[in-house]
Design a protein around this motif. Sequence first.
Motif, short mmCIF file in Angstrom:
data_model
loop_
_atom_site.label_atom_id
_atom_site.label_comp_id
_atom_site.label_asym_id
_atom_site.label_seq_id
_atom_site.Cartn_x
_atom_site.Cartn_y
_atom_site.Cartn_z
N LEU A 86 0.83 -1.20 0.00
CA LEU A 86 0.00 0.00 0.00
C LEU A 86 0.86 1.25 0.00
CD1 LEU A 86 -2.85 -1.24 0.53
CD2 LEU A 86 -3.13 0.58 2.20
N VAL A 87 1.85 1.24 0.89
CA VAL A 87 2.73 2.41 0.99
C VAL A 87 3.42 2.66 -0.35
CG1 VAL A 87 4.81 3.30 2.09
CG2 VAL A 87 3.11 2.11 3.45
N ILE A 88 3.90 1.60 -0.98
CA ILE A 88 4.65 1.76 -2.22
C ILE A 88 3.72 2.20 -3.36
CG2 ILE A 88 5.92 0.46 -3.99
CD1 ILE A 88 7.30 -1.02 -1.71
N MET A 143 -2.41 -13.90 7.77
CA MET A 143 -1.88 -13.48 6.48
C MET A 143 -2.98 -13.45 5.43
SD MET A 143 0.89 -15.58 4.21
CE MET A 143 -0.22 -16.75 3.43
N ILE A 144 -3.78 -14.51 5.40
CA ILE A 144 -4.84 -14.59 4.38
C ILE A 144 -5.87 -13.48 4.61
CG2 ILE A 144 -6.74 -16.01 3.52
CD1 ILE A 144 -4.95 -18.47 4.16
N VAL A 145 -6.25 -13.30 5.86
CA VAL A 145 -7.26 -12.27 6.15
C VAL A 145 -6.74 -10.88 5.77
CG1 VAL A 145 -8.51 -11.11 8.01
CG2 VAL A 145 -8.38 -13.62 7.95
N VAL A 146 -5.50 -10.59 6.15
CA VAL A 146 -4.92 -9.28 5.83
C VAL A 146 -4.86 -9.11 4.30
CG1 VAL A 146 -2.83 -7.87 5.92
CG2 VAL A 146 -3.62 -9.05 7.97
N GLY A 147 -4.43 -10.17 3.63
CA GLY A 147 -4.32 -10.11 2.17
C GLY A 147 -5.65 -9.82 1.51
N ALA A 178 -8.34 -8.50 2.92
CA ALA A 178 -8.85 -7.19 3.32
C ALA A 178 -8.17 -6.08 2.51
CB ALA A 178 -8.60 -6.96 4.81
N LEU A 179 -6.85 -6.17 2.35
CA LEU A 179 -6.16 -5.10 1.64
C LEU A 179 -6.45 -5.17 0.14
CD1 LEU A 179 -2.74 -4.78 3.49
CD2 LEU A 179 -4.86 -3.51 3.80
N THR A 180 -6.66 -6.37 -0.38
CA THR A 180 -7.05 -6.48 -1.79
C THR A 180 -8.38 -5.76 -2.01
OG1 THR A 180 -5.93 -8.59 -1.99
CG2 THR A 180 -7.61 -8.09 -3.63
N PHE A 181 -9.30 -6.02 -1.11
CA PHE A 181 -10.60 -5.37 -1.22
C PHE A 181 -10.45 -3.85 -1.13
CE2 PHE A 181 -14.27 -3.49 0.91
CZ PHE A 181 -15.27 -3.83 0.02
N SER A 208 -11.62 -2.16 -4.53
CA SER A 208 -13.05 -1.86 -4.58
C SER A 208 -13.47 -0.59 -3.89
CB SER A 208 -13.84 -3.04 -3.98
OG SER A 208 -13.49 -4.22 -4.64
N THR A 209 -12.59 0.02 -3.14
CA THR A 209 -13.04 1.21 -2.43
C THR A 209 -12.49 2.47 -3.09
OG1 THR A 209 -11.16 1.36 -0.92
CG2 THR A 209 -12.97 -0.08 -0.26
N ALA A 210 -13.14 3.57 -2.80
CA ALA A 210 -12.67 4.86 -3.31
C ALA A 210 -11.29 5.14 -2.72
CB ALA A 210 -13.65 5.97 -2.93
#
Lengths: 332, 333, 333, 501
Positions: free
Chosen positions: C75-77, C185-189, C191-194, C198-200
């Motif tokens: 995300l940062v990158i 790891m899976i949950v974080v992955g 969540a961050l993918t979403f 998909s979000t503004a």
Amino acid sequence: TACSSTEKSGGSAAAADPVSGTVDIAFFGLAANNTYTQSMFKQAEETAQGMDAKVQFFDGKFDASVQSRQVQDAITSGNYDAFIIMPNDSASILPFAQQAIDAGIKVSSLEYPIGKDPASVDLQLDGLTTQVIEDVVFGAESIADSANRACEVYEGCQVAMLWGSRKLPTDAVKVPAFKDDLDPANKLVAEGDANYLEVDGFNLATDMLQANPDINLFVTVGDQMAGGAARAVTESGRTLGNKAGSVTIIGYGATTDGVEAIRAGRWFESLALVPKDMAAKVTELTIAAARGEEPSDDERSIVQNSLSPIGVMASEKSLAENPDFVGQYSTQ
Amino acid sequence: MSVQELDLNSTEAAVAPRRQIALSAVIRDFGLVAAVLALVVSLSIASPNFLSVDNFMNILNQNAYVAITAFGATLVIIAGGFDLSVGAIYAFTGVASAWLALHVGTPAALALVVLAGAAFGCANGLASRLLRAHPFLVTLATGVIISGFSVGISGGFLINASDVAGFTTIGTTAVAGIPSPVVIMIVVGIALTFLLRSTAYGRYVYAVGANPRAARVSGVRVGAVIVTTFVVSGVCAALAGLAEVTKSGVGQADASGASGLALGAIAAVIVGGTSIKGGQGAIWRTAVGVLLLALVQNGLNLLNAAPHYRDIISGLVMIVAVGLNALASDARS
Amino acid sequence: MSVQELDLNSTEAAVAPRRQIALSAVIRDFGLVAAVLALVVSLSIASPNFLSVDNFMNILNQNAYVAITAFGATLVIIAGGFDLSVGAIYAFTGVASAWLALHVGTPAALALVVLAGAAFGCANGLASRLLRAHPFLVTLATGVIISGFSVGISGGFLINASDVAGFTTIGTTAVAGIPSPVVIMIVVGIALTFLLRSTAYGRYVYAVGANPRAARVSGVRVGAVIVTTFVVSGVCAALAGLAEVTKSGVGQADASGASGLALGAIAAVIVGGTSIKGGQGAIWRTAVGVLLLALVQNGLNLLNAAPHYRDIISGLVMIVAVGLNALASDARS
Amino acid sequence: MSGDVIVELDGIGKTYGANRVLDDVSVEIRRGRVHALVGENGAGKSTLGRIIGGEVPHSTGTLKVDGRSVHQGSPREALARGLVVIQQEPTLVPTLTVEQNVFLGQEQPSVGVVSRRRLRERFERLAARLPFALDPQALVSTLSIADQQKIEIMRAVARDARVIVMDEPTSSLGVRETEVLHDVVRGLCREGVAVVYVSHFLEEVLEIADDVTVLRNGRRVACPDRDRLTVPALVEAMLGRPVGAVFPDRSAVDRSADPVLVVDGLSTEAVDDISFRVWPGEVVGLGGLVGSGRSEVLRAIFGVDRRHQGTVTVGGEPVRSGSVQAAIARGIGLIPEDRADEGLLLGLSQKVNLTLTHLRRLCFAGVPRASLETPMVTSLLTRLEVRPLDPRGRVGNLSGGNQQKILFGRWMTETPRVLLLDEPTRGVDIGAKVAIYRLIAELSASGVACVIVSSDSEELVGLAHRVHVMRRGHIVDTVEQEHLSVHSIMSIALGVVEGAA
Ligand SMILES: Nc1ncnc2c1ncn2[C@@H]1O[C@H](COP(=O)(O)OP(=O)(O)OP(=O)(O)O)[C@@H](O)[C@H]1O
Ligand SMILES: Nc1ncnc2c1ncn2[C@@H]1O[C@H](COP(=O)(O)OP(=O)(O)OP(=O)(O)O)[C@@H](O)[C@H]1O
Ligand SMILES: O[C@@H]1[C@@H](O)[C@H](O)OC[C@H]1O
Ligand SMILES: [Mg+2]
Ligand SMILES: [Mg+2]
């Protein structure tokens, strides 16, 4: 201290006058983030307290150049009568130790020698007060002997070796020493570097067990890695112990946890390191030297094994004979 | 009327901004220098042994290898690049020069490792050009590979070349009272300053860093410029390695100072005020950056600060330095 | 006839390139996946014990903390930033959670260190915004400061909280056969993918990374977006720290894996094909990057490779991966 | 109600450091009206737009929105008040798609989540209003400046703005798109939107503006009433003096000698089988619609893009493909289309930008000699009328038109044999334009062969000896000087009159 700082910084090659008041010692640790170092430092502080001396800690951060600067800057500061150095790099600290000696500071080395051969137990620096060090080659031979003993109960014994980092000279010399002493009947099926870290030991041992499911014995050069290996053994559904069908562990350090595991029969043995006794010894000798009392010739180079109350290896037997012994540092 | 007559008032606004830029440049440039001076004064008060020629020479000698490496990194960064492999080249130089000294003697060893530094730099530059990949990852990877070479050469053992004739000359002698590593540092610093400020090549380095596409369309050989900055950086890292290894004469794959060198050098470059985005910066800035960070360490050593305070203070000093740079470039725009 | 009457499409808009982009996207995306598959096949042949559910689970469990950290770094990158402080936050979390567990119990300890991760991230973001400094140096500096906090808490000793009720639950239990760190790891992955896709907010992250001025004039709160990416990164590093420390229950200031974590996570992000220049990338890419690097290490462990070959091979794999990404993006343009 | 004041600038001043860019400017922007802003390069038009749009704060005076005094700290605040700016240089996110750019910042997410389907519907509705034929899924990085400019326009319209500042919206657009835009502007005004229209095309201004404000050196200057306003009057107000003939006389070309530039069968990704020749002193135009491949031809000749096929020779000597250095060595020069991206080093000085290309000629042993460079730079900057003239000043701080002059100056340090000019007067004010036309005429009179790509067909008509018209990557027809007119070029470009290929 009563002495003025200018006197301490002297700068001349002439031997400093004996200190009459408090002796100020700079203790150059391997790193602050290291329990082995911390355990030595705490002991040094304690010993110093009883002898009217004060010890200041310098954090070498496992980086030899950081340490070299600290030594040089400490000479400049003129605040110290004596140095106890745990060299991060025996060779590159040499000129700075020499500078300190030239400036009239008493210099001792702890854990590793100061000189161009980190594996030697001979004195390598003229004017060094004393060295209280580990004999790394002897250590490697000792764990190989231990491995040979552990293997007696296994048919076609398979040995896995967890090094710290074979890029470090002090580790590199252990490799041939260990391999030469390991009985050819006992097969070294896997070896790798686990960086003296529990988790790396765990990960590496897990992978090793995956590749060689029939490993009988993990030998390590650090108890923290041994702890990781032990965890890998149990998490893979195997049992710990030196008997057919179980996997056993040889550690290095005889830490509190290692000693406990040996007493409980989970580990086989662990090389006995006695950081507190080493630190106490070096501190005593260094303070005495600062007060004008040079160590005797056989106190100039002391190998740590000779200080160990339980012999070379912490084993079921040696620990039973010394029921009061507890590890002198902890890893895990 | 003709266009030639339209020659009016074309320079009316021209003169005013100059003075202002000059003023802000002073703030920008001397803000950091002032910080260094402030540090010097407070350390002199705090530790009576700080302000001495000896201590100053020690600081320079201790940090010569960092400075030499950071000078090379400055070129790379101005050209918009990044070199994380310098620590590995530095360590390789130590190991390889000791090994070579034992086998082919000192002069050949010194020459060969400098060439090797150039070759590694060239490989870095070519790899990142050909793969059109950001040099961050490329040099991270080549750094790992070069470390592998070092271990391959030494087997992890120390290589003691201290008895080879001349091998420790650089590290242990002084020229007119100045230790040779410091002399190398000064020579490299002056040479690179000249290269950047006064030559056409230097101007291309800034141009490529400022806008590589525009530089290309302007006829600059962008690829060649980038590759040569990496070569310079590789050579500097090799010189730094030599400056250090010849102090003890013992080479080692896990060389002292190597692990933090790349980040340390880049930190010094940025602390000095050279922009990590490229197109801007100077060698003297890097020198100030190295000096600032070195003084902080020296001061903390002299004052023997507790380990955790050391970390916290070092970090804060870096942040203050960037803050000063930001303030200054604010003043500029 | 007048120009206005010419009612044709006045732009010769190119529709053709679309298919070509789609095809090259396949090469780009699956080039690396193909590399991973090739590695899996050759390791299966080289080591009969490679291809097993156990081994795969081990790899995931060993690398969960790297992946979690790298997801945050992604995300940062993408937003054009850089976070070198994650290793320090990771280590701090280990030490602080163990210390807190001993003093205030497990649940409060877990909550507090995640909050601390968020706070450190927030400090990173604010510092680099306020100082208008590149986050490279800022996070290098904050990393040093945070390490100081860790040493301050632990005094360099281990903090053993393995006997505190519940403290090792995360690290030692599994959910439906999957170790909890892998579940995190899976949950974080996901969540961050979403979040990214998909979000503004996710869209703003890309916009800020690609062209902050464009984002600003479009009404995007550039500063807030950047700061929150650092907060996400800090929280991820803290979660990674928890995932690891709860395996043994012992916190340590120089926690295993901390020193190489920041560069390792960034390497995984770039190897996966996310651009270090920002504006582009994806979580799944990072997952592929982590997997590729992890498989190489696992393979080298299984095959018992000598230290120098390990280095050389790891480095080469990274370079090949960037090369593949470059080839693919060539195909694209 | 039409005529209400939405934005009132009262004595607005703006300084950058000591540089006063706007001084005591008062303007009223009224509902339903087009308010044109004209002035020389660097007069402060964009700065005024940026102040309205919240991108930069004003230094002095008051900015009133709906009668209330405000101090805007960010575009976000201005957008919330319905004040939108179409940036002079497209300011888009290259890694996002057309659609994502158009709706950036106005996704209307529900609980943070963006509905792709709704965005698509909104895009379709917008595309119906603004027939620009853009692929909503195309990545912006693959689009030409013209297409990017269209996105800027769509984005502003999609905002439901009350005031739209259009900063040179047509500088990259063709005739047809300009018409579309003007229809849109009129439509917006009917809906009550106020439009601030910045342009250097003065006919365009007179066609569409209800009110006109002229800026000179950051101050508002008097100009005749709207109904008595003519182009010459506007020019005089802008420059403070009248300007004579816009286009200089064309010199005669001797086509009996050998051509200097011969392009034969040139093909690239974007163009196919392009052949033409240019004689010394000749000005050849490449006409056609935006996207027809004109820029690609110039880029392939200059070596920026690789040729797939075909040869380029200068004075009979072949020019190697894909090498800018080779092209420069043969005496070719290029003024690229996108000055920020491929033209200038915005962070570096005027001096560095001017002499970069031919720096070697000013060097002794690799070291540029100040004794050669300084006078050359000063005289060039003076000749180009760059303002502010500061050899050490950052080019990025110059106004767009002055940046263009610097770009032009790069090829005047060393006279090329062939000069390729891609949109050489984009964003340039009328005074500078005349100066540039004059420079082109001087260069061609001295024997330089020029190839000009321009979306301003009048420019081609006024300058070229000959125009090759392109369509879909081919040269479809050629118009000689005597037949040149905007209509003749556009008809061929649009395919209304089929020419020989
Ligand atoms: N960030 C900045 N720093 C310093 N000066 C600036 C900055 N931005 C603009 N200027 C100066 O402000 C003046 C006005 O610029 P502006 O862009 O508003 O002109 P303009 O009328 O839009 O010109 P053009 O027609 O060329 O676009 C110029 O002299 C320019 O150099
Ligand atoms: N990198 C690219 N990737 C994909 N398509 C491209 C790329 N560059 C240009 N194009 C397309 O190639 C076509 C030709 O573009 P070109 O810029 O040559 O046209 P032009 O006639 O000069 O028009 P303009 O006035 O926009 O410059 C256009 O459709 C453009 O969108
Ligand atoms: O951690 C210890 C290390 O620091 C010492 O050097 O050797 C023994 C190890 O257990
Ligand atoms: Mg403008
Ligand atoms: Mg074009």
